[in-house]
Design an enzyme around this catalytic site. Structure first.
Site, PDB file in Angstrom:
ATOM      1  N   ASP A 229       0.882  -1.159   0.000  1.00 45.68           N
ATOM      2  CA  ASP A 229       0.000   0.000   0.000  1.00 45.68           C
ATOM      3  C   ASP A 229       0.927   1.218   0.000  1.00 45.68           C
ATOM      4  O   ASP A 229       2.123   1.116   0.326  1.00 45.68           O
ATOM      5  CB  ASP A 229      -0.952  -0.005   1.212  1.00 45.68           C
ATOM      6  CG  ASP A 229      -2.139   0.946   0.977  1.00 45.68           C
ATOM      7  OD1 ASP A 229      -2.048   1.798   0.061  1.00 45.68           O
ATOM      8  OD2 ASP A 229      -3.150   0.831   1.691  1.00 45.68           O
TER       9      ASP A 229
HETATM   10  C1  BGC Z   1      -4.906   3.391   0.062  1.00 52.38           C
HETATM   11  C2  BGC Z   1      -4.996   2.417  -1.106  1.00 52.38           C
HETATM   12  C3  BGC Z   1      -4.779   3.146  -2.388  1.00 52.38           C
HETATM   13  C4  BGC Z   1      -3.452   3.868  -2.336  1.00 52.38           C
HETATM   14  C5  BGC Z   1      -3.164   4.671  -3.576  1.00 52.38           C
HETATM   15  C6  BGC Z   1      -3.640   4.212   0.014  1.00 52.38           C
HETATM   16  O1  BGC Z   1      -3.648   5.197   0.987  1.00 52.38           O
HETATM   17  O2  BGC Z   1      -4.946   2.667   1.262  1.00 52.38           O
HETATM   18  O3  BGC Z   1      -6.231   1.773  -1.098  1.00 52.38           O
HETATM   19  O4  BGC Z   1      -4.841   2.264  -3.465  1.00 52.38           O
HETATM   20  O5  BGC Z   1      -3.461   4.771  -1.242  1.00 52.38           O
HETATM   21  O6  BGC Z   1      -4.013   5.762  -3.651  1.00 52.38           O
END
Ligand code: BGC
Length: 771
Positions: A229
């Protein structure tokens, strides 16, 4: 021609390999021009494509794309084909917007309705979430676009989401928090899996060898690569060793250097790096097989979003007021009628191609009705009695009041959890005031997760759960309100009566770096069932404008082998006057098990469309896993011999038919008896029973002698049992049976010829030597 990835790897320098394992920007892989390796672009997800024009930007306004309903709504469709179609449409938009991998779906469990991101997740039930996630992935990937199944694992809250350790026992992890991922990986092979921010039992998910390598890759056979993530990696080298292939976002020069250094110093085996490189290259090259560019069909996708909303909106309550009739004065109250609340805040936020405004849609649906409007509540959390007065005035003069109530973003979003289940003070007061003067009041909700309704539900005859319904949801609401379409959504999560009733209440949201999943496997309806606790609306609930009858329930066999599974059939008849759709749910109840199990668990479902008077036979197959549970001692899924109830229902609380079947286990489980095993465990084990058999009786006699009054034991006709009870006030064997054999023997040490431990060690040698 198949590309020889190994040969590409052999031509790559160490620096190039390390660089490939980290993003080049916020949304792309590192291209290696020298070797003709292109960049690959990823974008959020899950219910739309959030493609920012500049891949170096994080928060830029994204390009227009269809905002489909969010997962709470799509899950409530219980329609796997529809979810697949949504996946196909999402892939078409990815292709048009030059996106190789869509960051979704989310397959985490809704452990508490307070979870800030629950709107992005499907269900409190792992079976349902797994089916939906797999179909979503199959849809997207059928078009040559990748997905990222997220957030692996145990990402169930926003509080301290970058650091908190989810403390979960193995069985709970296996039975509740992993199966949706497992199903999706095994049956749909997402191109990527995104690890979560949080720790699991003390280790960051990004550094969790057991989760990333042992379970995901080795056990489930995941072929793609694991992406972090955004910002989830703390120690890049540790993460690589654990199986985290691609770190995001990039660039991260220091991290790349650290990887290079680690290989040079011998701390990191280059083969580990090569394996991550291989996995990433395979997907990068695969992605490039799908040419990008062109347009997508904005109108067709808007129509699909409309269809999904129609199927996902849930009619929670209807005392006959719905569907509405034309030719009447309808007071439309609530700012979300004019300003549709159709998606949630955070990384999933889509820039919609167009938006169906609820009020306008009502106008176009009810040309002969008189529609008036009052805002009802402000955008912020202030209390504005004047707005309520205005709404009451309007409602009083109308035939019907339609209240559009949206849970504001300050109460629900990615990034923070909800503090309560309540609507705002103003919204509650508004509903109460309006329903007091207008008995024909309908409440239309827009929210991503359950809200408490006890304060007002008894005063309103109809409640429609509109969820975060996507950009076309305003039209879907009007269709359902006016009966153009019969509602067919059913809840994929329980609506509790109050927050204090929720399973994780006393363990939420944790503190001091940890959150204990103390409720174990009992989340959602598993908990409410076990506690026999009333709820506001049960899992699987959803009303229709028609009625359905279930009949003729059958199983393919009442006596079956676990490996063969079972087919359940039932006839469903539309007994009303309108065409409609019904979702048949099959739950399984194990009558007797070694470890405690939920009262029932969803193991199959099917949605059917029926014309008035029509009957269809629904057939649902239950496989081995439908009967199995994860045994932490055996470290595997087991289905035990014995009777199971097959419960066929219209919701988890509305079981229409129950059949009992007998399962024969084909598993030959290894003996897990050890020095701590209790008398009961020895006697429950096939081999243990044989070995301990006669000794057990001797032990019992000895125990009774030991704890009976002196000289009075041994003559059963004389009622010695009674004497013994008098002495200790209990039946001593009731206690002994759950003591380790070794401990029981200790009390008899003086009459034994060898130390108790040695004796049990001998028994264990025997038992483990047996077939
Ligand atoms: C979120 C993800 C997301 C990523 C990119 C993160 O903060 O938890 O779900 O895909 O950011 O935006």
């Amino acid at each position: 021609m198949a590309i020889d990835i190994q040969s590409i790897i052999s031509q790559m320098t160490l620096d190039e390999k390390a660089a490939l394992c980290t993003g080049a920007s916020n949304w792309s892989t590192t291209p290696i021009e020298r070797l003709g390796l292109p960049e690959m672009i990823v974008s959020d997800g899950p219910h739309g494509v959030r493609r920012v024009p500049d891949i170096h930007s994080m928060g830029q306004h994204s390009l227009p794309a269809t905002c489909f309903p969010t997962a709470s709504c799509t899950a409530s469709t219980w329609d796997v084909d529809l979810i697949k179609q949504m996946g196909v449409a999402l892939a078409e938009e990815c292709i048009a917007l030059n996106v190789d991998v869509l960051l979704g779906p989310g397959a985490n469990m809704k452990r508490s309705p307070l979870g800030g991101r629950n709107f992005e997740y499907f269900s409190e039930d792992p079976f349902l979430a797994g089916e939906l996630a797999a179909n979503f992935i199959n849809g997207v990937q059928s078009k040559g676009v990748g997905t990222s199944l997220k957030h692996y694992a145990a990402n169930n809250q926003e509080f301290q989401r970058f650091s908190i350790s989810a403390e979960i026992d193995e069985r709970t992890l296996r039975e509740i928090y992993l199966p949706a991922f497992e199903k999706a990986v095994k049956t749909a092979q997402p191109w990527t899996v995104m690890c979560s921010y949080n720790k699991v039992n003390g280790t960051f998910a990004s550094e969790h060898y057991q989760l990333l390598t042992k379970i995901l890759k080795d056990e489930w056979g995941f072929e793609g690569f694991v992406v972090s993530d955004w910002g989830a990696v703390r120690n890049r080298v540790a993460a690589l060793k654990a199986g985290l292939d691609w770190e995001m976002p990039g660039p991260q020069d220091l991290r790349v250097k650290a990887v290079v250094e680690a290989v040079r110093s011998g701390d990191l085996n280059e083969a580990v790096l090569d394996e991550s490189v291989r996995r990433i290259l395979r997907i990068v090259l695969k992605a490039k097989e799908t040419p990008k560019g062109g347009d997508f069909d904005v109108d067709a996708h808007h129509e699909l979003a409309h269809k999904i909303a129609l199927e996902g909106i849930v009619l929670l309550k209807n005392d006959g007021l719905l569907p509405l009739k034309d030719h009447q004065h309808i007071a439309v109250i609530g700012r979300s009628a004019e300003s549709a609340h159709f998606q949630g805040g955070g990384s999933s936020h889509i820039n919609p191609t167009k938006v169906a405004m609820p009020f306008k849609e009502l106008q176009s649906h009810a040309e002969n009705a008189e529609l008036t409007y009052a805002e009802g509540y402000p955008t912020d959390n202030s209390f504005q009695p004047g707005m309520i007065d205005e709404a009451v005035g309007l409602a009083q003069s109308a035939d019907v009041a339609l209240l559009y109530i949206a849970l504001p973003t300050f109460k629900e979003s990615e990034g923070y959890d909800r503090q309560d289940l309540d609507l705002t003070k103003q919204q509650i007061a508004l509903i109460k005031a309006v329903s007091k003067v207008q008995p024909n009041t309908v409440v239309v909700l827009n929210n991503g997760a359950p809200v408490a309704m006890s304060e007002w539900i008894h005063d309103v005859p109809a409640v429609l759960e509109g969820w975060m319904m996507g950009q076309a949801g305003g039209a879907a609401l009007a269709d359902i309100l006016f009966g153009r379409v019969n509602p067919s959504g059913k809840l994929a999560e329980t609506f509790p009566l109050k927050l204090a009733d929720t399973p994780s209440h006393t363990n939420w949201p944790g503190g001091a770096g940890k959150v204990h999943y103390g409720e174990g496997i009992f989340i959602g309806y598993r908990y409410y069932d076990a506690k026999e606790m009333p709820v506001l609306f049960p899992f699987g609930h959803g009303l229709s404008y028609t009625t359905f009858k279930y009949s003729n329930a059958k199983v393919s066999s009442t006596n079956f082998k676990d490996t063969d599974g079972l087919t359940v059939t039932v006839d469903v008849t539309n007994t009303g006057k309108l065409a409609g759709k019904e979702t048949v749910q099959v739950y399984v109840h194990d009558q007797k098990s070694d470890l405690i199990r939920p009262v029932k668990e969803l193991k199959g479902f099917a949605k059917v469309e029926l014309q008035p008077g029509e009957t269809k036979t629904v057939s649902i197959y239950l496989d081995f896993r439908a009967f199995a549970y994860y045994h932490p001692e055996h470290k595997q899924w087991i289905a035990e011999d014995g009777d199971f109830d097959i419960l066929i229902g219209a919701s988890s609380a509305d079981i229409r038919s129950s059949l009992t079947v007998t399962l024969q286990s084909t598993l030959d489980l290894p003996c897990v008896l050890d020095i701590e095993s209790t008398m009961r465990e020895w006697m429950a084990d096939r081999r243990g029973r044989q070995v301990l058999g006669t000794l057990y009786e001797q032990i019992e006699t000895q125990v009774r002698r030991l704890f009976a009054g002196e000289g009075r034991y041994g003559n059963e006709q004389a009622g010695e049992q009674v004497v013994e009870k008098e002495v200790m006030g209990m039946d001593i064997m009731d206690m002994m049976i759950d003591m380790p054999v070794v401990s029981v023997l200790m009390f008899q040490q003086s009459s034994l010829t060898m130390p108790a431990e040695e004796m049990v060690a001998g028994l264990l040698r025997q038992v483990h030597g047996m077939k």
